[in-house]
Scaffold this active site. Structure first.
Site, short mmCIF file in Angstrom:
data_model
loop_
_atom_site.label_atom_id
_atom_site.label_comp_id
_atom_site.label_asym_id
_atom_site.label_seq_id
_atom_site.Cartn_x
_atom_site.Cartn_y
_atom_site.Cartn_z
CB CYS A 1 11.62 -20.34 41.57
SG CYS A 1 12.37 -19.23 42.76
CG HIS B 1 13.88 -19.67 37.68
ND1 HIS B 1 13.32 -18.44 37.93
CD2 HIS B 1 14.42 -20.09 38.87
CE1 HIS B 1 13.51 -18.12 39.20
NE2 HIS B 1 14.17 -19.10 39.78
CG ASN C 1 15.40 -16.12 41.67
OD1 ASN C 1 14.27 -16.10 41.19
ND2 ASN C 1 15.90 -17.17 42.31
O1 UT7 Z 1 15.30 -19.79 42.34
C1 UT7 Z 1 15.37 -20.71 43.37
C2 UT7 Z 1 16.58 -21.49 43.29
N1 UT7 Z 1 17.71 -20.82 43.84
C3 UT7 Z 1 18.84 -20.92 43.25
O2 UT7 Z 1 18.89 -21.48 42.21
C4 UT7 Z 1 20.09 -20.43 43.91
C5 UT7 Z 1 21.07 -21.55 43.87
N2 UT7 Z 1 22.36 -21.25 44.44
C6 UT7 Z 1 23.21 -20.31 43.97
O3 UT7 Z 1 22.90 -19.58 43.06
C7 UT7 Z 1 24.59 -20.24 44.56
O4 UT7 Z 1 24.79 -21.38 45.36
C8 UT7 Z 1 24.85 -18.97 45.40
C9 UT7 Z 1 24.94 -17.78 44.48
C10 UT7 Z 1 23.72 -18.76 46.40
C11 UT7 Z 1 26.17 -19.09 46.15
O5 UT7 Z 1 27.22 -19.35 45.25
P1 UT7 Z 1 28.27 -20.51 45.58
O6 UT7 Z 1 29.28 -20.46 44.51
O7 UT7 Z 1 27.47 -21.78 45.75
O8 UT7 Z 1 28.92 -20.02 46.93
P2 UT7 Z 1 28.90 -20.71 48.38
O9 UT7 Z 1 27.54 -20.70 48.95
O10 UT7 Z 1 29.60 -22.04 48.28
O11 UT7 Z 1 29.82 -19.71 49.21
C12 UT7 Z 1 31.17 -19.48 48.86
C13 UT7 Z 1 31.72 -18.35 49.70
C14 UT7 Z 1 31.42 -18.52 51.20
O12 UT7 Z 1 32.55 -18.07 51.91
P3 UT7 Z 1 33.60 -19.11 52.52
O13 UT7 Z 1 32.83 -19.99 53.45
O14 UT7 Z 1 34.15 -19.87 51.35
O15 UT7 Z 1 34.61 -18.25 53.17
C15 UT7 Z 1 30.30 -17.57 51.45
O16 UT7 Z 1 30.25 -17.08 52.76
O17 UT7 Z 1 31.10 -17.12 49.32
C16 UT7 Z 1 30.62 -16.45 50.50
N3 UT7 Z 1 29.48 -15.63 50.12
C17 UT7 Z 1 29.58 -14.35 49.73
N4 UT7 Z 1 30.64 -13.54 49.60
C18 UT7 Z 1 30.40 -12.28 49.18
C19 UT7 Z 1 28.17 -16.01 50.09
N5 UT7 Z 1 27.42 -14.98 49.68
C20 UT7 Z 1 28.26 -13.93 49.46
C21 UT7 Z 1 28.09 -12.61 49.02
N6 UT7 Z 1 29.18 -11.84 48.88
N7 UT7 Z 1 26.88 -12.11 48.70
#
Ligand code: UT7
Length: 325
Positions: free
Chosen positions: A115, A252, A282
């Site tokens: 990225c 980005h 992204n």
């Molecule tokens: O460009 C390269 C760099 N990449 C990035 O910058 C991405 C960086 N990370 C992010 O953007 C975020 O961390 C994410 C969008 C990937 C995830 O958001 P988050 O607020 O950090 O959520 P999390 O990973 O802590 O997950 C929270 C909950 C989990 O459920 P439980 O364990 O709390 O029950 C996940 O299983 O959200 C759940 N979850 C989803 N639910 C519905 C994860 N993905 C999804 C989804 N739909 N697509």
């Protein structure tokens, strides 16, 4: 003191026709439009056709950038780019494109920094143009990230899209001050100890398959907010500017919450931030030139504006560039 700077003289971008909305994804993976919008800001992404290679996206973006600039196909056109081309491992994508985008060029090569690819490639091209080694450089970020998705993994497959953006760089004479047009300063960073936070689990020497993108999203998130702000501050120091001087912040486009977190740390006015994540998702190395082109075309970014770009991605790599349009 007179100095040669590399200035952006053309910007272009291209998005594949096919649009995939959050609701489309929720038909086959356990997610909702509400979750995706709230956690990322993403509403839709573009997806390349099955028979559309990354090179097609790159050529379209490059031709549009060349049309918009002073560069009209001169004999010397070095070509540098950052991208994933899932079609072939070799030859590198950069070597396919110049023949399609215009007359023969001096050289062409790929830069792989995931990225952060556009920021890294811009700094490389700046090195050639500002040192007088190239009269014109074409920097392309082109990606088909959707080909790397595991469509059963909701934590990654909702985040990425396909697209391409490009800029033309040409030499301009300046006074060695921040009032000069062109690239004023940059900061590049890497931490190889964090490779396992964001990677593709395939390759010729491991599985012999393309593999899928894997990411520890919340760890990458935390790393991004803290470390991007540091790189932006370092790029401003290198450019001899204050963050308050910046007219437009072109980040980005990975996650709207990351962009807001970085902006808050830096004390950036939200009105100065260019956001395209809702429509593009992204697109990795393509996301910055796509956002830049959007804001140039809609008239927000004008000649003379001070623009700050930043990115972070696999590697982990990250960095920032300050330039005056
Ligand atoms: O460009 C390269 C760099 N990449 C990035 O910058 C991405 C960086 N990370 C992010 O953007 C975020 O961390 C994410 C969008 C990937 C995830 O958001 P988050 O607020 O950090 O959520 P999390 O990973 O802590 O997950 C929270 C909950 C989990 O459920 P439980 O364990 O709390 O029950 C996940 O299983 O959200 C759940 N979850 C989803 N639910 C519905 C994860 N993905 C999804 C989804 N739909 N697509």
């Amino acid at each position: 003191m007179s100095v040669t700077r590399s200035a952006v003289t053309g910007v272009g971008s291209y998005l594949p026709e096919n649009i995939v909305t959050n609701d489309d994804l929720s038909k086959f993976v356990d997610t909702t439009d509400e979750w995706i919008v709230e956690r990322t800001g993403i509403r839709q992404r573009h997806k390349a056709a099955d028979d559309q290679p990354t090179s097609d996206l790159a050529v379209q973006a490059a031709l549009r950038a060349l049309e918009g600039g002073r560069a009209h196909g001169g004999g010397h056109r070095p070509h540098r780019r950052g991208h994933h081309d899932p079609r072939h491992d070799l030859p590198v994508g950069g070597l396919h494109r110049p023949a399609q985008a215009g007359p023969p060029v001096c050289n062409a090569f790929d830069i792989q920094a995931v990225c952060s690819g556009f920021v890294y490639a811009l700094s490389v091209a700046d090195g050639f143009v500002a040192r007088g080694l190239a009269r014109c450089a074409l920097v392309i970020g082109a990606e088909e990230m959707t080909r790397l998705m595991d469509w059963t993994d909701r934590s990654t497959c909702v985040l990425f899209g396909d697209g391409a953006g490009a800029v033309v760089l040409e030499p301009v004479e300046g006074q060695g001050t921040p009032a000069d047009r062109g690239v004023l300063g940059f900061a590049l960073r890497c931490d190889g100890n964090k490779t396992d936070l964001l990677y593709v689990d395939g390759g010729p020497a491991s599985t012999g398959t393309v593999g899928h993108l894997r990411m520890a999203g919340n760890q990458v998130f935390r790393h991004a907010v803290v470390n991007i702000a540091e790189a932006v501050t370092a790029a401003c120091e290198a450019a001899n500017i204050q963050i308050s001087d910046v007219d437009w912040f072109v980040p980005h486009q990975a996650n709207q919450r990351i962009i807001k977190g970085v902006g808050d740390r830096l004390g950036l006015d939200e009105d100065k931030v260019i956001l395209t994540v809702a429509d593009h998702a992204n697109t990795s190395a393509a996301s910055i030139p796509l956002a830049l082109d959007t804001a140039v075309k809609d008239g927000r970014i004008k000649p003379g504006d001070l623009v700050l770009m930043e990115a972070m991605g696999g590697g982990l790599t990250w960095g920032a560039v300050a330039l005056r349009m």
